[in-house]
Write an enzyme that holds these catalytic residues in place. Structure first.
Site, short mmCIF file in Angstrom:
data_model
loop_
_atom_site.label_atom_id
_atom_site.label_comp_id
_atom_site.label_asym_id
_atom_site.label_seq_id
_atom_site.Cartn_x
_atom_site.Cartn_y
_atom_site.Cartn_z
N SER A 193 0.81 -1.22 -0.08
CA SER A 193 -0.01 0.12 0.00
C SER A 193 0.79 1.31 0.03
O SER A 193 0.10 2.33 -0.09
CB SER A 193 -0.92 0.07 1.19
OG SER A 193 -2.00 -0.98 1.05
N LYS A 212 0.33 3.49 -2.76
CA LYS A 212 -1.00 4.34 -2.81
C LYS A 212 -0.40 5.86 -2.81
O LYS A 212 -1.03 6.86 -3.10
CB LYS A 212 -1.92 4.27 -1.81
CG LYS A 212 -2.71 2.93 -1.67
CD LYS A 212 -3.73 2.94 -0.62
CE LYS A 212 -4.58 1.69 -0.77
NZ LYS A 212 -3.84 0.33 -0.45
N SER A 255 -6.40 3.59 4.18
CA SER A 255 -5.74 2.73 3.27
C SER A 255 -6.58 1.92 2.33
O SER A 255 -6.24 0.79 2.10
CB SER A 255 -4.55 1.82 3.83
OG SER A 255 -3.79 1.08 3.04
N LYS A 305 2.73 6.77 4.75
CA LYS A 305 2.05 5.35 4.36
C LYS A 305 2.67 4.22 4.84
O LYS A 305 3.91 4.01 4.63
CB LYS A 305 1.91 5.70 2.78
CG LYS A 305 0.67 4.48 2.39
CD LYS A 305 -0.85 5.09 2.75
CE LYS A 305 -1.96 3.95 2.54
NZ LYS A 305 -1.56 2.77 3.62
#
Length: 404
Positions: free
Chosen positions: A84, A87, A144, A246
């Site tokens: 993730s 992202k 997320s 993140k």
């Protein structure tokens, strides 16, 4: 001729000793119950200006945001599954479209069945409804949400596959040379890869390019569809100055984090990946971030317009042209090795007139024991026109006779 200005020793005092960084504690030799988690893998060293430091992370990179100095690295240019953390690129593209006026924060985007059915971490959007762009961004950044990513991807490009091509195009444009995107979420795919160096660069671009939107990364909670979820970034809760960015996790990638923190006006960016657990991710990221702040500091050497060196000009209306950095020149140095830092100004002299202001004429280089290598361009600080015809003739004769 190639001329090197006199090397200057940085006399800025001394500071504390290197923090002890012990390897992971070894498990007791006594037999453990079968239900207990196996021992973590052994630490292996990362490279730093101060010598090797053990870390459980398979990939790691720490850079100073202001100077770009690399403080720690381990397999930083090896392509890895980012999970993730990719992202961040999805958010970067959305921020670009907001800045260009092609999206609005209050714009409502439709939720497809594909987005609604998407597995993994979710924002919990409902099929056949619409969601505001700002809520979707919070769903991506704080929660997320894979479903939120797909809603944005389909609205922007028509399909997630076409959106992945947009990610690749924009990634190449901003310098992500080790990244290939195959989806908007970081969902496992054998070709979906990033490097730790690219993640650090992307984090720096998000911070620099979108200061108004970067604030979302510091939000600890977001509630949508009557469901409140906490930000998964463990450093936001550790009193370390963290304000982003993140986390990521898949079976293949392990546990990862791209993070940034500010202490006393100095920002550091950290990337770790391949850690064995959420706890290891939190503890290792905090340990390395604290080390980076404790062991290094930034020193301002010259102001943006301050003359670094005067360079001789051949047949110029003035005999020299000042070299300037064009911005405040800040360097990152280890606290305990500051006295060994060496700074040299390199240029080719004399420079031929005319000289235009802003022309790159040399470089300032920094080295020394324990000092991150650094090389920054230096520019002409003013225009220096060519001498008139008669003075040029006299100057040419002088050069022939005197050799200077």
């Amino acid at each position: 001729m190639d001329r090197t200005a006199t090397t200057r020793r940085l006399l800025l005092g001394s500071a504390g000793a290197l923090l002890a960084l012990p390897a992971a504690a070894q498990r007791s030799p006594q037999r453990q119950p079968a239900r207990e988690r196996p021992a973590p893998p052994p630490s292996t060293p990362a490279t730093t200006p101060l010598g090797p430091i053990d870390t459980l992370a398979r990939h790691a990179l720490i850079v100073d945001y202001a100077t770009g100095a690399v403080l720690l690295e381990k397999e930083a240019d090896v392509a890895m599954p980012p999970a993730s953390m990719s992202k961040l690129m999805t958010a970067y593209v959305v921020f670009e479209l907001l800045r260009a006026g092609r999206l609005r924060l209050d714009q409502e985007l439709p939720v497809s069945e594909r987005a609604w059915r998407m597995g993994g971490s979710k924002m919990f959007v409902e099929v056949n409804t619409t969601v505001k762009v700002e809520d979707l961004l919070r769903g991506v950044i704080v929660q997320s949400g894979n479903d939120a990513c797909i809603v944005l991807a389909e609205a922007i490009s028509g399909s997630e596959e076409q959106f992945a091509e947009l990610l690749n195009e924009r990634g190449r444009a901003i310098g992500l040379t080790g990244s290939t995107f195959r989806n908007s979420t970081g969902w496992p795919h054998p070709e979906h890869r990033m490097t730790a160096r690219d993640l650090a660069l992307l984090a720096a671009r998000l911070i620099h390019d979108f200061p108004d939107h970067y604030r979302y990364y510091a939000e600890k909670l977001f509630r949508y569809n009557n469901i409140t979820q906490e930000n998964r970034n463990p450093l936001l809760y550790r009193n370390i100055g963290a304000d982003g960015l993140k986390t990521g996790h898949t079976e293949e990638s392990g546990f990862g984090l791209t993070a940034s923190a500010v202490q006393n006006g100095r920002r550091v960016i950290l990337v770790v990946n391949g850690l064995p657990s959420m706890r290891a991710r939190a503890e290792e990221a905090e340990r390395l971030m604290r080390w980076a702040f404790a062991e290094f500091e930034n020193v301002r050497l010259f102001g943006a317009a301050e003359t670094v060196e005067e360079v001789p000009v051949h047949l110029g209306a003035r005999p020299t042209v000042p070299l300037v950095a064009g911005r405040d020149l800040v360097v990152t140095v280890p606290r305990q090795w500051r006295r060994s830092a060496q700074i040299a100004v390199r240029y080719v002299a004399p420079v031929k007139a005319p000289v235009m202001r802003g022309t790159e004429l040399g470089r300032l280089e920094m080295s020394g024991q324990g000092v991150p290598a650094m090389s920054v361009p230096l520019y002409a600080g003013m225009d220096v026109p060519m001498l008139g015809f008669l003075p040029r003739i006299l100057g040419g004769v002088r050069t022939l006779v005197l050799g200077s």
